[in-house]
Write a protein that holds these residues in place. Sequence first.
Motif, PDB file in Angstrom:
ATOM      1  N   ASP A   1     -36.566  11.776 127.330  1.00  0.00           N
ATOM      2  CA  ASP A   1     -36.897  12.720 126.253  1.00  0.00           C
ATOM      3  C   ASP A   1     -38.405  12.962 126.153  1.00  0.00           C
ATOM      4  OD1 ASP A   1     -34.183  12.906 125.620  1.00  0.00           O
ATOM      5  OD2 ASP A   1     -34.303  11.202 124.248  1.00  0.00           O
ATOM      6  N   ASP A   2     -39.049  13.206 127.288  1.00  0.00           N
ATOM      7  CA  ASP A   2     -40.485  13.489 127.386  1.00  0.00           C
ATOM      8  C   ASP A   2     -41.390  12.329 126.963  1.00  0.00           C
ATOM      9  OD1 ASP A   2     -40.168  16.064 128.448  1.00  0.00           O
ATOM     10  OD2 ASP A   2     -39.861  16.895 126.435  1.00  0.00           O
TER      11      ASP A   2
ATOM     12  N   GLN B   1     -43.964   9.009 121.347  1.00  0.00           N
ATOM     13  CA  GLN B   1     -44.313  10.382 121.736  1.00  0.00           C
ATOM     14  C   GLN B   1     -45.821  10.532 121.904  1.00  0.00           C
ATOM     15  OE1 GLN B   1     -41.671  12.695 122.017  1.00  0.00           O
ATOM     16  NE2 GLN B   1     -43.144  13.976 123.048  1.00  0.00           N
TER      17      GLN B   1
ATOM     18  N   LYS C   1     -30.401   7.843 131.185  1.00  0.00           N
ATOM     19  CA  LYS C   1     -31.016   8.842 130.307  1.00  0.00           C
ATOM     20  C   LYS C   1     -32.313   9.420 130.876  1.00  0.00           C
ATOM     21  CE  LYS C   1     -29.401   6.904 125.931  1.00  0.00           C
ATOM     22  NZ  LYS C   1     -29.827   6.381 124.624  1.00  0.00           N
TER      23      LYS C   1
END
Length: 189
Positions: free
Chosen positions: A127-128, A158, A178
Amino acid sequence: DIGLLDELLWLRDIELHFTKSKWSQYQILSSIGKLSVHLPKTQLATSNTFFDFIHKFKQVMLKPCLGQHGIGIAQVSWKKGDIFEVHNEREILSFSSRREIIDYLQFQYFLRTSYLVQQRVSLPTIDDCLFDTRVMVQREDNNEEWEITAKVAKVAAQNYIVSNVAKSILPLEEALKKSSIRKEELLPL
């Protein structure tokens, strides 16, 4: 290390590095043939080694020799011309000349403690968010064999460049499913 940059002389003393130093650990690991080919290129950080590495790799990591928990780690990127970016934690700073970047690095990093300059290794993402893997090995006492007791992935928060500020810790198999890694790139666990 002695160097000349913009007609100024830079001089740096040699320091002893203890066994817990990342530099000492790199020296040990790089002497093992099977491991050395997998290690990112690493050198003690000076203005000369920094510019050698940034010209060769375009992105480098600066790490304190005796640091822990990701504190003091920075990523430096050479954008174009004499434009450089320094990313540490969530902050990104831009510099528009070789003089500006080296003055900043000297003041913020090199003069405070011993640092390494290291080739940046691309990490996969979930997810980045970057992640890396950790394998825990333990043994009951000194006479027993080491056993693998855990395989996990630490997922960075993040916009962080290191996984030490983790948003999650996942079992390795789940993380790989994932991740941005293509299935054909995976080796058997």
